[in-house]
Motif scaffolding. Structure first.
Motif, PDB file in Angstrom:
ATOM      1  N   GLU A 220       0.822  -1.213   0.000  1.00 36.73           N
ATOM      2  CA  GLU A 220       0.000   0.000   0.000  1.00 36.73           C
ATOM      3  C   GLU A 220       0.853   1.259   0.000  1.00 36.73           C
ATOM      4  O   GLU A 220       0.524   2.261  -0.646  1.00 36.73           O
ATOM      5  CB  GLU A 220      -0.926  -0.002   1.213  1.00 36.73           C
ATOM      6  N   THR A 224       0.129   4.489  -2.463  1.00 35.20           N
ATOM      7  CA  THR A 224      -0.226   5.822  -1.969  1.00 35.20           C
ATOM      8  C   THR A 224       0.802   6.872  -2.368  1.00 35.20           C
ATOM      9  O   THR A 224       0.442   8.010  -2.684  1.00 35.20           O
ATOM     10  CB  THR A 224      -0.395   5.812  -0.442  1.00 35.20           C
ATOM     11  N   HIS A 274      -5.017   6.416   0.916  1.00 38.30           N
ATOM     12  CA  HIS A 274      -4.864   5.043   1.395  1.00 38.30           C
ATOM     13  C   HIS A 274      -5.470   4.068   0.399  1.00 38.30           C
ATOM     14  O   HIS A 274      -6.231   4.459  -0.499  1.00 38.30           O
ATOM     15  CB  HIS A 274      -5.521   4.884   2.767  1.00 38.30           C
ATOM     16  N   ALA A 275      -5.144   2.789   0.561  1.00 37.31           N
ATOM     17  CA  ALA A 275      -5.713   1.709  -0.261  1.00 37.31           C
ATOM     18  C   ALA A 275      -5.711   0.447   0.586  1.00 37.31           C
ATOM     19  O   ALA A 275      -4.789  -0.352   0.527  1.00 37.31           O
ATOM     20  CB  ALA A 275      -4.911   1.515  -1.545  1.00 37.31           C
ATOM     21  N   ASP A 276      -6.735   0.280   1.369  1.00 41.50           N
ATOM     22  CA  ASP A 276      -6.772  -0.716   2.428  1.00 41.50           C
ATOM     23  C   ASP A 276      -7.134  -2.106   1.900  1.00 41.50           C
ATOM     24  O   ASP A 276      -7.333  -2.298   0.697  1.00 41.50           O
ATOM     25  CB  ASP A 276      -7.784  -0.279   3.486  1.00 41.50           C
ATOM     26  N   ALA A 286     -14.129   3.465  -3.967  1.00 39.84           N
ATOM     27  CA  ALA A 286     -13.533   4.522  -3.154  1.00 39.84           C
ATOM     28  C   ALA A 286     -14.438   4.892  -1.975  1.00 39.84           C
ATOM     29  O   ALA A 286     -15.650   4.687  -2.012  1.00 39.84           O
ATOM     30  CB  ALA A 286     -13.262   5.752  -4.005  1.00 39.84           C
ATOM     31  N   THR A 287     -13.825   5.439  -0.933  1.00 36.98           N
ATOM     32  CA  THR A 287     -14.533   5.924   0.250  1.00 36.98           C
ATOM     33  C   THR A 287     -13.829   7.182   0.748  1.00 36.98           C
ATOM     34  O   THR A 287     -12.601   7.262   0.708  1.00 36.98           O
ATOM     35  CB  THR A 287     -14.513   4.884   1.394  1.00 36.98           C
ATOM     36  N   TYR A 289     -13.409   9.587   4.151  1.00 32.08           N
ATOM     37  CA  TYR A 289     -13.636   9.616   5.589  1.00 32.08           C
ATOM     38  C   TYR A 289     -13.319  10.999   6.152  1.00 32.08           C
ATOM     39  O   TYR A 289     -12.347  11.643   5.745  1.00 32.08           O
ATOM     40  CB  TYR A 289     -12.753   8.584   6.296  1.00 32.08           C
ATOM     41  N   LEU A 303     -11.517   0.333  10.333  1.00 33.86           N
ATOM     42  CA  LEU A 303     -10.458   0.957   9.543  1.00 33.86           C
ATOM     43  C   LEU A 303      -9.687   1.969  10.386  1.00 33.86           C
ATOM     44  O   LEU A 303      -8.443   1.995  10.362  1.00 33.86           O
ATOM     45  CB  LEU A 303     -11.053   1.647   8.313  1.00 33.86           C
ATOM     46  N   GLU A 307      -5.700   1.943  11.116  1.00 35.15           N
ATOM     47  CA  GLU A 307      -4.841   3.065  10.725  1.00 35.15           C
ATOM     48  C   GLU A 307      -4.175   3.712  11.938  1.00 35.15           C
ATOM     49  O   GLU A 307      -3.038   4.172  11.854  1.00 35.15           O
ATOM     50  CB  GLU A 307      -5.650   4.109   9.944  1.00 35.15           C
ATOM     51  N   GLU A 382      -9.864   6.619   0.819  1.00 40.87           N
ATOM     52  CA  GLU A 382      -9.559   5.246   0.417  1.00 40.87           C
ATOM     53  C   GLU A 382      -9.780   5.160  -1.091  1.00 40.87           C
ATOM     54  O   GLU A 382     -10.904   5.244  -1.576  1.00 40.87           O
ATOM     55  CB  GLU A 382     -10.476   4.255   1.143  1.00 40.87           C
ATOM     56  N   PHE A 385      -9.646  -0.897  -2.752  1.00 42.28           N
ATOM     57  CA  PHE A 385      -9.207  -1.946  -1.837  1.00 42.28           C
ATOM     58  C   PHE A 385      -8.260  -2.909  -2.537  1.00 42.28           C
ATOM     59  O   PHE A 385      -8.602  -3.539  -3.542  1.00 42.28           O
ATOM     60  CB  PHE A 385     -10.418  -2.711  -1.299  1.00 42.28           C
TER      61      PHE A 385
END
Length: 424
Positions: A220, A224, A274-276, A286-287, A289, A303, A307, A382, A385
């Protein structure tokens, strides 16, 4: 910070250095370099070219082979119980499976901390001490090996180790003192009067690899950083906008350092990329937050918890803030900047609409420590994934990266226009 030619030159130099180290590792492995130490320049990183771990749940031995004699120091950290081995700059050239956790250790991490230091973090399954930690010359003349013998102890004995140690002490294998190194906070070029300053934060880095791709095993931290560099470059093409990176390369930054970098450089926005991974491999998209003292849902809570463990993964000693201080920080964030953070999140999602796939309810919130700057509107994005094969392909696709960067730039421009229109 914004001198892309310098960054490109540094990157090319690292690629050449990495290639050279791989060649050196191969030669060492087959015994073609009987006297390595003399052939390595003094300023080059150490090369850890081999590793092995044996033992059980009572005693475990770790052996790491280096091209030359390493200086090291050992520290113990509680909650959870960990052993930290600090090293000078080191390239780790052995396969990850050669140092897979077993015996007394339930997790083993290693990697770069900054340009001058590296770290190994051993998370233990029970209280442990190093009964032996020493460097030995390799009998075949291939360098030196670091030998670590761990044995179980009781909780009281471990607590005493933590209590009596000094983090200011750093010694080499021969007992001489070695310099302690810390990460330097980058200083971007001074923005022009009226410039809208944006901190672009590449999640994870150094010893903290982040998530791992389901197919390609891409880390990741690499994803990023690629997105962060592309976004920073694109934003800096816009008049009146000055963007900078919190980290320019594969370096570990604590969560508080990331926030401090943004604040010290007077950022008007903080965007953490990020890319969880998720256990549910079918979830993708995508998300966005934003911060909140109460998570919007279990996915957001889980999450944020992961993090927020970034510092722990890197073997950072966590100093808990008094509850009243934490409450004040969060309250300041809410009162002064949360509305702006939400506005930015909505602008990003409006840009993504019909262009980029998102998860259900794509704007979520939780108590992310990296978003706690009280005076900087902040979002954690995000991008997708790495646990989903389709998302992973997109995350590694340069064309898709360019599309995302363009949409994010549009979102930032709309947000900035709204702020200016409202007298901000």
């Amino acid at each position: 910070m914004f001198k892309r030619a310098r960054i490109a030159a540094k990157s090319a130099g690292r690629r050449r250095s990495t290639f050279a180290r791989r060649i050196l590792a191969a030669l060492l492995a087959v015994g073609l370099l009987p006297a390595v130490a003399g052939s390595v320049e003094a300023g080059d990183p150490l090369l850890a070219y081999g590793a092995r771990i044996v033992g059980d749940d009572a005693r475990t031995r770790i052996v790491i082979d280096f091209d030359r004699e390493p200086r090291f120091s050992v520290h113990y950290i509680a909650n959870p119980e960990r052993i930290v081995i600090d090293l000078p700059a080191t390239a780790f050239g052995f396969p990850a499976e050669d140092l897979a956790a077993r015996g007394l250790f339930k997790d083993i991490r290693y990697g770069k901390m900054d340009e001058e230091s590296a770290r190994i973090v051993l998370t233990t399954a029970r209280p442990v001490k190093l009964a032996l930690a020493k460097v030995q010359a390799d009998e075949a003349g291939k360098g030196h090996r670091l030998v670590l013998d761990a044995e179980m102890i009781d909780k009281q004995a471990f607590a005493e180790l933590v209590k009596t140690q000094s983090w200011n002490d750093r010694t080499s294998s021969d007992g001489s003192e070695a310099a302690q190194t810390t990460s330097a906070i980058p200083a971007p070029e001074k923005p022009a009067p009226g410039d809208f300053v944006i901190a672009v934060d590449a999640g994870h880095g150094g010893i903290d690899t982040g998530a791992i791709g389901v197919d390609t095993k891409t880390e990741e931290k690499q994803v990023t950083l690629a997105f962060a560099k592309a976004l920073t470059e694109r934003l800096n093409k816009e008049p009146g906008i000055k963007a900078f990176l919190t980290r320019e390369d594969d370096e570990f930054l604590s969560l508080s350092q990331r926030v401090l970098i943004a604040r010290q450089n007077h950022a008007g926005l903080f965007i953490s990329l990020h890319a969880d991974t998720l256990k549910q491999k079918d979830i993708r998209g995508a998300t966005v937050y934003t911060i909140s003292d109460k998570a919007s849902d279990k996915l957001a809570a889980d999450l944020a918890e992961r993090e927020n463990l970034s510092d722990q993964i890197a073997g950072k000693e966590t100093v808990a803030e008094p509850p009243e201080v934490a409450d004040i920080l969060l309250d300041l964030t809410r009162r002064e900047t949360q509305a702006f953070s939400i506005s930015l999140a909505e602008s990003v999602l409006n840009s993504f609409k019909d262009q980029v796939g998102t998860i259900n309810n794509p704007h979520r919130h939780a108590g992310f420590r990296v978003l706690q700057a009280p005076d900087v509107p902040s979002i954690l994005l995000e991008l997708g994934f790495l646990s989903n094969a389709d998302d992973e392909k997109l995350l590694l696709d340069e064309t898709w990266r360019g599309k995302i960067v363009g949409l994010l730039t549009d979102a930032v421009k709309r947000y900035r226009a709204a702020v200016i229109a409202n007298g901000g």
